[in-house]
Structures are given as C-alpha cells and as structure tokens.
Design an enzyme around this catalytic site. Structure first.
Site, PDB file in Angstrom:
ATOM      1  N   LYS A  80       0.913  -3.376   4.886  1.00 28.47           N
ATOM      2  CA  LYS A  80       0.038  -4.124   3.993  1.00 28.47           C
ATOM      3  C   LYS A  80       0.750  -4.995   2.976  1.00 28.47           C
ATOM      4  CE  LYS A  80      -4.035  -3.000   3.153  1.00 28.47           C
ATOM      5  NZ  LYS A  80      -5.224  -3.820   3.293  1.00 28.47           N
TER       6      LYS A  80
ATOM      7  N   SER B 138       0.862  -1.184   0.000  1.00 26.70           N
ATOM      8  CA  SER B 138       0.000   0.000   0.000  1.00 26.70           C
ATOM      9  C   SER B 138       0.895   1.229   0.000  1.00 26.70           C
ATOM     10  CB  SER B 138      -0.882  -0.016   1.246  1.00 26.70           C
ATOM     11  OG  SER B 138      -1.248   1.303   1.607  1.00 26.70           O
TER      12      SER B 138
ATOM     13  N   GLU C  53      -7.279 -10.486  -6.954  1.00 26.14           N
ATOM     14  CA  GLU C  53      -8.377  -9.525  -7.080  1.00 26.14           C
ATOM     15  C   GLU C  53      -8.594  -9.123  -8.528  1.00 26.14           C
ATOM     16  OE1 GLU C  53      -8.442  -6.596  -3.428  1.00 26.14           O
ATOM     17  OE2 GLU C  53      -6.391  -7.105  -3.942  1.00 26.14           O
TER      18      GLU C  53
END
Ligand code: ARG
Length: 458
Positions: A283, A277, A290
């Site tokens: 993260k 991130s 996804e």
C-alpha cells in the site's frame, strides 16, 4: 488569590468555576497583541494627562519585561487569573505596583479582547493571503508545464469532454484567487479599532480613541462603542473564508485521491507525501489529501459553532463570546497548515500523461464536437444532438470508437458528414477546435495564465 474584580465579593471563587471559566489555556496565544494594545493605551493615557510620564515609563518597562519573560518561557500563566488580560495585568501590578494599577483606566476586558483578537487576526489573515498567493503561483507554474497535457474532463464523474490539464489546474488557481479577494475584504473590516469603547458605553475620562487606533495601525476606530464590544462578525468572516479555502482544497484533495487509484492512475504521488499500511505491504496511501478532506469538516464546524453561539445573544458583551477563540485559532491553523502541505506536495506530483490522454479518448468524449460539427454544416442543434446520440449508440453496440467509423457508416446517419470530421474526433482536435473565451484551447489557457499573473502583480 484576590481577583482584580474582587471588591464586590465576600467569598472567593469556587475552584470548579475557575477551571470551567478559564480561557488562559488557549487565549495565552494573544499575549503579544495584549501587550501591544496595553502599550498603545498607556501612551494615550499619558498624552491625555491621565497618567504621568513616570507612570508611563514604569508601565512600558514592566510590559517589556513581561513580554521578554513570556518569550523565554519563564512567565507563569495562572488559571486563577482566568485569561491573558488579567494574567498580564496582575504580573504588571506585582512588578511595578500602583502605576500598574492605573493601566486599566478607561478600558474594559470587553474592548481589550476585541482589540487583541483583531490584531491577531490581522496578522494571521495577512499570512493566509500570502500563502494563497504562493499556492496560486504553484498552480500556475504547473499549468504552464502542462499546456499540452490532455485529460478527460468530467461532469457527474462521467467522462464529458477532453480538456487540457492546465485548464483544469487553473480552475483551482481562480478559486484561490477569489479566496484571496475574500480575505482581503475581511481584512478591511478586521482592521478597525474597538479600543476605548470600554465595557459598553465609553468613558467619562478624556480619552483619545483616534490616537490608540493610529498607534496600533488600525484604519480608523469603530464609531459605536456598543457595536465595538458586541459583534464578532469579523471573526465569522475569517471562519467563513477559511471554510471556503478548505472546500476548494478538499475538492482538489478528492481529485488527487481518485487520480492516484489504480483505477484512474492519472498521477503518482510523491513517496515523501504518502504513507504505508502497517499490514498490507503493497500500500501507498494518499493520507495528506485525505486529512485535508477530513479537516474540512472541522473547519465548517468552527463556522457553525460561532454562528450558533452568537445567534441569541443580547447586546453587548456576553461571556458566551469567549467561545469565539478556539474555533478561530483552529481554523486559522488548519487552513494555514493545509495550504502549506498542498503547496509543498503539488510540485512533486507526477502526472502520467499517457494515461490521461488515453482516458480522454475513451467514452465518446468528442461527441459534442461531432454535434457542433453538424451545426456548422447547418443542422439545428437539437437534430445534431439526436443524430450524434444515435451514432454513439451504434458505436456502443458495435464495440467501436467514433474514430473507428468509416465514411460509409457516418453517411448512414447524416449526409452532412464529410472526411474532415475525423479531425475533430480526436481529443487534440476537439481541444484545438475550441474558440470561445475561457475554453480549453491552448490559446485560451495561455490567456488565462496571463490574466492570473497580472492579478497577482496588483
Ligand atoms: N476572556 C474573556 C473573553 O475571551 C475576556 C473578556 C471578559 N469580559 C468579561 N466581562 N468577563 O471573552
């Protein structure tokens, strides 16, 4: 610039229409197939005495030169020539003159574009079949490494029964096996030659359709010229098969996303296939999974888009059909890329066996085994279900697991329960107790692997 069809027109085409109607910006992808089709067609025209040997030789030389220029990025595709077919024909005429002007004898762009697209999809679908074979092998080889790994199986995303991770992974191998079958079926229908159907009604010239079909290695010609230029069912077959592959990949992607969460922690995704991130330093995100899940939507859209385009079209060719290309190019590329990334990433995923096993032991996942235990002792299944339900409720109230219960406690619910019950209450015991065909026992999983490998060899 004068159009190849300019004879009947007094005025040139509006620039706006040229921009609007061009397909060269995407159908240039068909250049090789277009040239292959033209070569076969020219050879046929010569064999049938429609063009002479010199003309054939010039056409072949010209087309080869054009192919080379395109390969080297030297060829200028022009919007004013609309599509790949007219761009190449124009260039040929510029190169060789009148012999080039004979190439389009007994041919229309209607049968030409259908031929090109079939040749193109034949290649792409064969590649997808290879990729599915690869991914199936990958799933099998990882399953082989996890014959002993136990995880909770889910229904309704609620823990259901313990299963082997290998069993779960093989479920995907079977899905891809069927995807492979479906594409092989589609390939049979793609591999028929429309060339020689001409615009709609065929030709009054003595063409030999069987010859061009053989030259292009098609398995026969399409018997009805109207059908040959009208239908795009073979494109829809590919769009449908592609949507199905994506649906399978997307479900797997969703599981990876879930399993990688702190809540599940069943897997650790490879750094190489994760992203961070820009703001939150801790993260590690499952972006490839996804994206596969996300791209599935687009691939479904492609199927629906062409179905909608085709549904009201009167026979035969309509310009609407030019809208078949972008969706099918996109589907073929998206599916291929998605298969590639999953196939590369999968072997690098670390399965956290302890966490999986631990999770499989919570949530009363062996309650069904307890009910079946009672059935084996002569209790009707419905009663066994009721008794087991009561035992589970008791455990919930007492904050216990099934394996924590004493013999005394069990006996309060049923006199049929004996010491041997403890064997089937663990997740290993539950799995090894499975004896039905296709179930989660090691033996059954090994049989499946054999079966899949045999299919792959065929
Ligand atoms: N670019 C056209 C397509 O992709 C080629 C066929 C054009 N045929 C025609 N009659 N205008 O469909």
């Amino acid at each position: 610039m004068k159009k190849p069809w300019g004879g009947r027109f007094k005025e040139g085409t509006a620039k706006t229409l040229e921009e609007f109607s061009q397909s060269i910006s995407f159908d240039h992808k068909l250049w090789r197939e277009d040239i292959d089709g033209s070569i076969a067609h020219a050879k046929m025209l010569h064999k049938q005495g429609i063009i002479n040997a010199f003309e054939l030789e010039q056409i072949l030389r010209g087309l080869k030169e054009i192919a080379k220029e395109i390969e080297q990025g030297k060829f200028q595709f022009k919007e004013e020539f609309e599509d790949v077919h007219m761009n190449i024909e124009r260039a040929l005429i510029e190169k060789i003159g009148s012999a080039g002007a004979k190439l389009h004898t007994a041919r229309s762009r209607n049968d030409q574009v259908a031929t090109d697209l079939r040749l193109y999809l034949r290649k792409k679908v064969s590649k997808l079949i290879e990729q599915l074979t690869e991914i199936e092998k990958t799933f099998i080889s990882i399953a082989e490494k996890h014959i002993d790994t136990i995880m909770p199986g889910y229904t309704h995303l609620q823990k259901a029964q313990p299963v082997l991770l290998a069993h779960h992974l093989l479920a995907y191998a079977w899905m891809f096996e069927r995807d492979r079958e479906r594409l092989k079926e589609a390939l049979k229908r793609i591999n028929k030659c429309p060339l020689g159907a001409c615009a709609i009604a065929g030709s009054s010239l003595p063409i030999d359709r069987e010859f061009t079909a053989r030259e292009l290695e098609f398995e026969g010609v399409i018997p009805n010229s109207i059908d040959a230029v009208s239908d795009r069912d073979f494109v829809l077959d590919v769009l449908y098969c592609g949507a199905m592959v994506m649906m399978h990949l997307s479900r797997f992607a969703e599981e990876l996303i879930l399993w990688a969460t702190d809540e599940f922690k069943f897997i650790e995704l490879p750094d190489r296939f994760s992203t961070g991130s820009s703001m939150m330093p801790q993260k590690k995100n499952p972006d490839p999974a996804e994206l596969i899940r996300g791209k599935t939507g687009r691939v479904y859209g492609n199927l629906l888009s062409l179905f909608t385009t085709m549904k009201g079209l009167p026979l035969t060719y309509n310009r609407d059909m030019q809208e078949d290309k972008e969706p099918v190019f996109d589907t073929v590329e998206t599916v291929s890329m998605s298969l590639k990334i999953v196939n590369e990433m999968l072997p690098e995923i670390k399965f956290i066996k302890d966490k999986m096993k631990e999770a499989s032991e919570k949530g009363f996942t062996t309650a069904t085994d307890l009910a079946e235990y009672l059935v084996k002792k002569g209790v009707p299944f419905r009663n066994a279900h009721e008794i087991t339900g009561k035992i589970v409720l008791y455990c919930i109230e007492e904050g216990k697991n099934l394996t924590d219960l004493s013999m005394e406690e069990f006996k309060k619910f049923s006199s049929k329960i004996d010491r041997d019950v403890y064997e089937i209450l663990t997740s290993e015991g539950s799995i090894e107790a499975k004896i039905s065909y296709g179930s989660s026992s090691k033996k059954s999983v090994k049989e499946q692997i054999k079966l899949l490998k045999k299919r792959l060899r065929e």
